[in-house]
Design a protein around this motif. Structure first.
Motif, PDB file in Angstrom:
ATOM      1  N   MET A 101       0.852  -1.202   0.000  1.00 46.04           N
ATOM      2  CA  MET A 101       0.000   0.000   0.000  1.00 46.04           C
ATOM      3  C   MET A 101       0.883   1.246   0.000  1.00 46.04           C
ATOM      4  SD  MET A 101      -3.355   0.494   2.369  1.00 46.04           S
ATOM      5  CE  MET A 101      -2.487   1.034   3.815  1.00 46.04           C
ATOM      6  N   SER A 102       0.659   2.124  -0.939  1.00 53.11           N
ATOM      7  CA  SER A 102       1.519   3.303  -1.050  1.00 53.11           C
ATOM      8  C   SER A 102       1.064   4.409  -0.100  1.00 53.11           C
ATOM      9  CB  SER A 102       1.469   3.825  -2.483  1.00 53.11           C
ATOM     10  OG  SER A 102       2.057   5.091  -2.530  1.00 53.11           O
ATOM     11  N   SER A 103       2.030   5.058   0.546  1.00 52.04           N
ATOM     12  CA  SER A 103       1.672   6.200   1.383  1.00 52.04           C
ATOM     13  C   SER A 103       2.086   7.509   0.700  1.00 52.04           C
ATOM     14  CB  SER A 103       2.346   6.082   2.755  1.00 52.04           C
ATOM     15  OG  SER A 103       3.742   6.007   2.545  1.00 52.04           O
ATOM     16  N   ALA A 104       2.404   7.377  -0.599  1.00 50.16           N
ATOM     17  CA  ALA A 104       2.815   8.582  -1.334  1.00 50.16           C
ATOM     18  C   ALA A 104       1.647   9.575  -1.382  1.00 50.16           C
ATOM     19  CB  ALA A 104       3.222   8.194  -2.755  1.00 50.16           C
ATOM     20  N   PRO A 105       1.956  10.866  -1.338  1.00 52.74           N
ATOM     21  CA  PRO A 105       0.864  11.857  -1.296  1.00 52.74           C
ATOM     22  C   PRO A 105       0.110  11.929  -2.613  1.00 52.74           C
ATOM     23  CG  PRO A 105       2.985  12.948  -1.548  1.00 52.74           C
ATOM     24  CD  PRO A 105       3.281  11.488  -1.356  1.00 52.74           C
ATOM     25  N   VAL A 106      -1.141  12.361  -2.530  1.00 55.65           N
ATOM     26  CA  VAL A 106      -1.950  12.624  -3.724  1.00 55.65           C
ATOM     27  C   VAL A 106      -1.499  13.958  -4.293  1.00 55.65           C
ATOM     28  CG1 VAL A 106      -4.303  13.130  -4.528  1.00 55.65           C
ATOM     29  CG2 VAL A 106      -3.920  11.386  -2.771  1.00 55.65           C
ATOM     30  N   ARG A 107      -1.217  13.994  -5.589  1.00 55.76           N
ATOM     31  CA  ARG A 107      -0.854  15.296  -6.182  1.00 55.76           C
ATOM     32  C   ARG A 107      -1.890  15.691  -7.217  1.00 55.76           C
ATOM     33  NH1 ARG A 107       5.058  15.364  -7.772  1.00 55.76           N
ATOM     34  NH2 ARG A 107       4.306  16.207  -9.740  1.00 55.76           N
ATOM     35  N   LEU A 108      -2.745  16.636  -6.824  1.00 52.89           N
ATOM     36  CA  LEU A 108      -3.827  17.061  -7.719  1.00 52.89           C
ATOM     37  C   LEU A 108      -3.316  18.069  -8.740  1.00 52.89           C
ATOM     38  CD1 LEU A 108      -6.622  17.560  -5.020  1.00 52.89           C
ATOM     39  CD2 LEU A 108      -6.333  15.615  -6.558  1.00 52.89           C
ATOM     40  N   SER A 109      -4.065  18.227  -9.791  1.00 49.67           N
ATOM     41  CA  SER A 109      -3.690  19.202 -10.831  1.00 49.67           C
ATOM     42  C   SER A 109      -3.824  20.620 -10.278  1.00 49.67           C
ATOM     43  CB  SER A 109      -4.619  19.056 -12.027  1.00 49.67           C
ATOM     44  OG  SER A 109      -5.918  19.495 -11.671  1.00 49.67           O
ATOM     45  N   ALA A 110      -3.139  21.550 -10.950  1.00 50.03           N
ATOM     46  CA  ALA A 110      -3.253  22.959 -10.555  1.00 50.03           C
ATOM     47  C   ALA A 110      -4.706  23.417 -10.694  1.00 50.03           C
ATOM     48  CB  ALA A 110      -2.338  23.813 -11.419  1.00 50.03           C
ATOM     49  N   ALA A 111      -5.387  22.952 -11.753  1.00 42.82           N
ATOM     50  CA  ALA A 111      -6.784  23.361 -11.962  1.00 42.82           C
ATOM     51  C   ALA A 111      -7.658  22.889 -10.809  1.00 42.82           C
ATOM     52  CB  ALA A 111      -7.301  22.796 -13.286  1.00 42.82           C
ATOM     53  N   SER A 112      -7.414  21.658 -10.353  1.00 42.30           N
ATOM     54  CA  SER A 112      -8.207  21.140  -9.244  1.00 42.30           C
ATOM     55  C   SER A 112      -7.921  21.922  -7.963  1.00 42.30           C
ATOM     56  CB  SER A 112      -7.893  19.658  -9.055  1.00 42.30           C
ATOM     57  OG  SER A 112      -8.433  19.228  -7.840  1.00 42.30           O
ATOM     58  N   LEU A 113      -6.671  22.256  -7.744  1.00 38.72           N
ATOM     59  CA  LEU A 113      -6.321  22.992  -6.530  1.00 38.72           C
ATOM     60  C   LEU A 113      -6.914  24.408  -6.541  1.00 38.72           C
ATOM     61  CD1 LEU A 113      -2.624  21.809  -6.092  1.00 38.72           C
ATOM     62  CD2 LEU A 113      -4.626  21.143  -4.725  1.00 38.72           C
ATOM     63  N   ARG A 114      -7.145  24.925  -7.748  1.00 35.49           N
ATOM     64  CA  ARG A 114      -7.749  26.271  -7.824  1.00 35.49           C
ATOM     65  C   ARG A 114      -9.263  26.217  -7.605  1.00 35.49           C
ATOM     66  NH1 ARG A 114      -4.068  27.261 -12.449  1.00 35.49           N
ATOM     67  NH2 ARG A 114      -5.679  26.370 -13.788  1.00 35.49           N
ATOM     68  N   THR A 115      -9.803  25.006  -7.574  1.00 36.09           N
ATOM     69  CA  THR A 115     -11.263  24.854  -7.489  1.00 36.09           C
ATOM     70  C   THR A 115     -11.659  24.524  -6.058  1.00 36.09           C
ATOM     71  OG1 THR A 115     -11.155  23.951  -9.713  1.00 36.09           O
ATOM     72  CG2 THR A 115     -13.234  23.684  -8.551  1.00 36.09           C
ATOM     73  N   THR A 116     -12.382  25.451  -5.428  1.00 31.60           N
ATOM     74  CA  THR A 116     -12.740  25.245  -4.027  1.00 31.60           C
ATOM     75  C   THR A 116     -14.208  24.860  -3.917  1.00 31.60           C
ATOM     76  OG1 THR A 116     -13.089  27.603  -3.934  1.00 31.60           O
ATOM     77  CG2 THR A 116     -10.988  26.796  -3.067  1.00 31.60           C
ATOM     78  N   GLU A 117     -14.633  24.572  -2.690  1.00 29.18           N
ATOM     79  CA  GLU A 117     -16.020  24.160  -2.469  1.00 29.18           C
ATOM     80  C   GLU A 117     -16.965  25.293  -2.876  1.00 29.18           C
ATOM     81  OE1 GLU A 117     -16.849  23.414   1.612  1.00 29.18           O
ATOM     82  OE2 GLU A 117     -18.672  22.290   1.155  1.00 29.18           O
ATOM     83  N   GLN A 118     -18.081  24.925  -3.472  1.00 25.41           N
ATOM     84  CA  GLN A 118     -19.077  25.921  -3.850  1.00 25.41           C
ATOM     85  C   GLN A 118     -19.742  26.465  -2.589  1.00 25.41           C
ATOM     86  OE1 GLN A 118     -20.136  26.843  -6.888  1.00 25.41           O
ATOM     87  NE2 GLN A 118     -19.347  25.324  -8.289  1.00 25.41           N
ATOM     88  N   PRO A 119     -19.925  27.789  -2.490  1.00 25.79           N
ATOM     89  CA  PRO A 119     -20.595  28.343  -1.309  1.00 25.79           C
ATOM     90  C   PRO A 119     -21.987  27.756  -1.112  1.00 25.79           C
ATOM     91  CG  PRO A 119     -20.030  30.094  -2.885  1.00 25.79           C
ATOM     92  CD  PRO A 119     -19.529  28.808  -3.457  1.00 25.79           C
ATOM     93  N   ILE A 120     -22.582  27.290  -2.203  1.00 16.88           N
ATOM     94  CA  ILE A 120     -23.950  26.774  -2.131  1.00 16.88           C
ATOM     95  C   ILE A 120     -24.057  25.600  -1.140  1.00 16.88           C
ATOM     96  CG2 ILE A 120     -23.877  25.063  -4.017  1.00 16.88           C
ATOM     97  CD1 ILE A 120     -26.543  27.728  -3.751  1.00 16.88           C
ATOM     98  N   ASN A 121     -22.964  24.852  -0.979  1.00 21.05           N
ATOM     99  CA  ASN A 121     -22.990  23.715  -0.052  1.00 21.05           C
ATOM    100  C   ASN A 121     -23.347  24.149   1.364  1.00 21.05           C
ATOM    101  OD1 ASN A 121     -22.298  22.219  -2.196  1.00 21.05           O
ATOM    102  ND2 ASN A 121     -20.146  21.961  -1.651  1.00 21.05           N
ATOM    103  N   TYR A 122     -22.949  25.370   1.701  1.00 18.43           N
ATOM    104  CA  TYR A 122     -23.259  25.919   3.021  1.00 18.43           C
ATOM    105  C   TYR A 122     -24.771  25.933   3.252  1.00 18.43           C
ATOM    106  CZ  TYR A 122     -23.868  29.605   6.511  1.00 18.43           C
ATOM    107  OH  TYR A 122     -24.262  30.332   7.603  1.00 18.43           O
ATOM    108  N   PHE A 123     -25.525  26.333   2.207  1.00 19.09           N
ATOM    109  CA  PHE A 123     -26.976  26.456   2.367  1.00 19.09           C
ATOM    110  C   PHE A 123     -27.634  25.093   2.439  1.00 19.09           C
ATOM    111  CE2 PHE A 123     -25.421  30.043  -0.097  1.00 19.09           C
ATOM    112  CZ  PHE A 123     -25.587  31.006   0.880  1.00 19.09           C
ATOM    113  N   ILE A 124     -27.117  24.184   1.636  1.00 17.73           N
ATOM    114  CA  ILE A 124     -27.690  22.830   1.651  1.00 17.73           C
ATOM    115  C   ILE A 124     -27.506  22.245   3.052  1.00 17.73           C
ATOM    116  CG2 ILE A 124     -27.462  20.506   0.674  1.00 17.73           C
ATOM    117  CD1 ILE A 124     -26.590  21.961  -1.969  1.00 17.73           C
ATOM    118  N   GLN A 125     -26.307  22.434   3.604  1.00 19.23           N
ATOM    119  CA  GLN A 125     -25.991  21.934   4.939  1.00 19.23           C
ATOM    120  C   GLN A 125     -26.939  22.541   5.984  1.00 19.23           C
ATOM    121  OE1 GLN A 125     -23.984  19.531   5.309  1.00 19.23           O
ATOM    122  NE2 GLN A 125     -24.305  19.445   7.517  1.00 19.23           N
ATOM    123  N   GLN A 126     -27.112  23.857   5.920  1.00 13.92           N
ATOM    124  CA  GLN A 126     -27.973  24.546   6.896  1.00 13.92           C
ATOM    125  C   GLN A 126     -29.405  24.016   6.803  1.00 13.92           C
ATOM    126  OE1 GLN A 126     -27.166  26.511   9.252  1.00 13.92           O
ATOM    127  NE2 GLN A 126     -25.040  26.862   8.666  1.00 13.92           N
TER     128      GLN A 126
END
Ligand SMILES: Cc1ncc(COP(=O)(O)O)c(C=O)c1O
Length: 434
Positions: free
Chosen positions: A1-26
């Motif tokens: 089993m590898s413990s090497a870190p996950v390396r995401l693309s730059a595009a993925s790292l620039r993409t954050t959670e949508q604020p809309i999730n906050y409302f769904i949660q509430q």
């Protein structure tokens, strides 16, 4: 089993959670909450019977059923593209030929959201620039972040994007050598999400004229997001910017069935300058090589029988009443607060009212108002989610009358007024004398 870190693309790292999730949660955590935040449509008006008839028709004959259940084309079902072209031209009281358009300029997409994404993928390299209204549709901003796009904003007033301010911004960008990176101007120009405002006709002309004038290094396109266009409840319709672009050179029109019909269909469409069609379809091919074919056949039937047009007409009545209920409730509950600068928009269509408090009354997720609103059992979208950059306004709120039952609208606004009262009292106590 590898413990090497996950390396995401730059595009993925620039993409954050949508604020809309906050409302769904509430909303999930608090079932007695009345949500004026959700951008969903009225559930009781969804055209279940009409869609049942259209689906039965499509699936009822084996040759038609086989065609609809097979893969379609990336471009979209040709008879539907024909009808949609006629439809958008009819909304502007012109013919496709008047606008130099043909059915091949229409592309079917998986919601208009996919079109917004594809257009961004098509035009932007990291560091390129887009101009948007401030405030603007916050879900699109997330896609722009993915592509590393820099956003410049233009303020709005009751007539939509302030195109005099846009002209000043473009002149500044030219002086600063930034024009070569400007690819797109994005406007949600009918009953905007989030403010409910509509771009006036003189400003539509000015916007197009500016895009033409400043297309010095490369063509500057206008992405006209007309998601709410068909939901007009009063006032006089204004022609699309697309219809002013007679040679089909600058304007990408984004339309959707989500708001005037049913979001579950997840079908949108674009009408684009011809040079963009093939490259956009190449990208779409990578995504899905075509949106749901069955849905397109069903929608084709819905347009063919006139069921779509009848449904939109009924929907206008339902939303007009809900909009009026919300405006009446705001008058009743916040009328006096006008004296201290509380204001709100009076949209002629769409699903949103923009509520503006005095600047010292914060509305953000960590504000006393939001905490009081959650205690009272009502939710709104904090205005600051609709702006980009630091130091953004934090005293506004988007109220949606789409999904809330009409009978609950008054109660929701009453709760919001109580929350406003409570939080301003607390603020006064904290900073006495008030
Ligand atoms: C302004 C605007 N554009 C685009 C969309 C995307 O909708 P869909 O992908 O369902 O067509 C929405 C959805 O709320 C919207 O408000």
């Amino acid at each position: 089993m590898s413990s090497a870190p996950v390396r995401l693309s730059a595009a993925s790292l620039r993409t954050t959670e949508q604020p809309i999730n906050y409302f769904i949660q509430q909303a999930l955590e608090n079932p007695r909450l009345i949500s004026l935040a959700a951008g969903l449509v009225d559930p009781l008006s969804l055209p279940a019977d009409e869609l049942a008839e259209a689906t039965a028709h499509v699936l009822g004959r084996s040759d038609r059923a086989r065609a609809a259940l097979q893969y379609g084309t990336t471009h979209g079902y040709p008879p539907l593209r024909d009808k949609l072209l006629a439809h958008v031209a009819a909304l502007d009281g012109v013919t496709p030929a008047d606008l130099s358009l043909m059915a091949d300029d229409v592309v079917l997409t998986t919601g208009s959201q996919q079109l917004l994404y594809l257009v961004s993928e098509l035009l932007f390299d990291p560091g390129d620039i887009i101009i948007t209204e401030a405030p603007s549709y916050f879900v699109y901003q997330s896609a722009l972040n993915t592509f590393g796009v820099q956003t410049r904003t233009v303020p709005m007033d009751e007539d939509g994007m302030d195109t005099a301010a846009l002209a000043a911004l473009l002149a500044r960008m030219e002086r600063d050598g930034e024009l070569s990176r400007l690819k797109l101007i994005y406007v949600c120009d009918y009953f905007q999400n989030p403010t409910g405002r509509t771009l006036s006709l003189p400003r539509r002309r000015h916007l197009l004229e500016l895009a033409e004038r400043y297309s010095k290094h490369q063509r500057i396109f206008i992405l006209e997001d007309a998601a709410y266009r068909e939901l007009r409840y009063d006032g006089v319709d204004v022609p699309s910017v697309k219809s002013l672009d007679r040679d089909n050179r600058h304007v990408l029109l984004a339309m959707t069935f989500s708001k005037p019909c049913a979001p579950g269909l997840k079908t949108g469409y674009g009408v684009l300058p011809r040079e963009l069609i093939a490259p956009l379809l190449h990208l779409k091919g990578n995504h899905d090589f075509g949106s749901c074919n069955l849905t397109q056949h069903v929608l084709d039937r819905l347009l063919e029988t006139g069921a779509y047009a009848r449904h939109v007409e009924q929907l206008r009545h339902v939303y007009r009443e809900k909009r009026d209920e919300l405006l009446t409730a705001l008058d009743a509950e916040f009328g006096l607060a006008r004296q201290v600068g509380v204001r709100w928009t009076h949209p002629e269509g769409g699903l949103y009212v923009w509520l503006m408090f005095p600047p010292e009354m914060r509305t953000g997720p960590d504000s006393p108002l939001m905490r009081a609103a959650l205690r009272e059992g009502v939710l709104y979208v904090p205005g600051r989610f609709c702006y980009v950059g630091g130091n953004v306004p934090d005293h506004e709120a988007r109220l949606s009358f789409g999904v809330v039952p009409r009978e609950q609208i008054r109660e929701a606004v009453r709760r919001l007024a109580r929350a406003g009262h409570e939080s301003s009292l607390r603020r006064c106590k904290a900073s006495a004398p008030c």
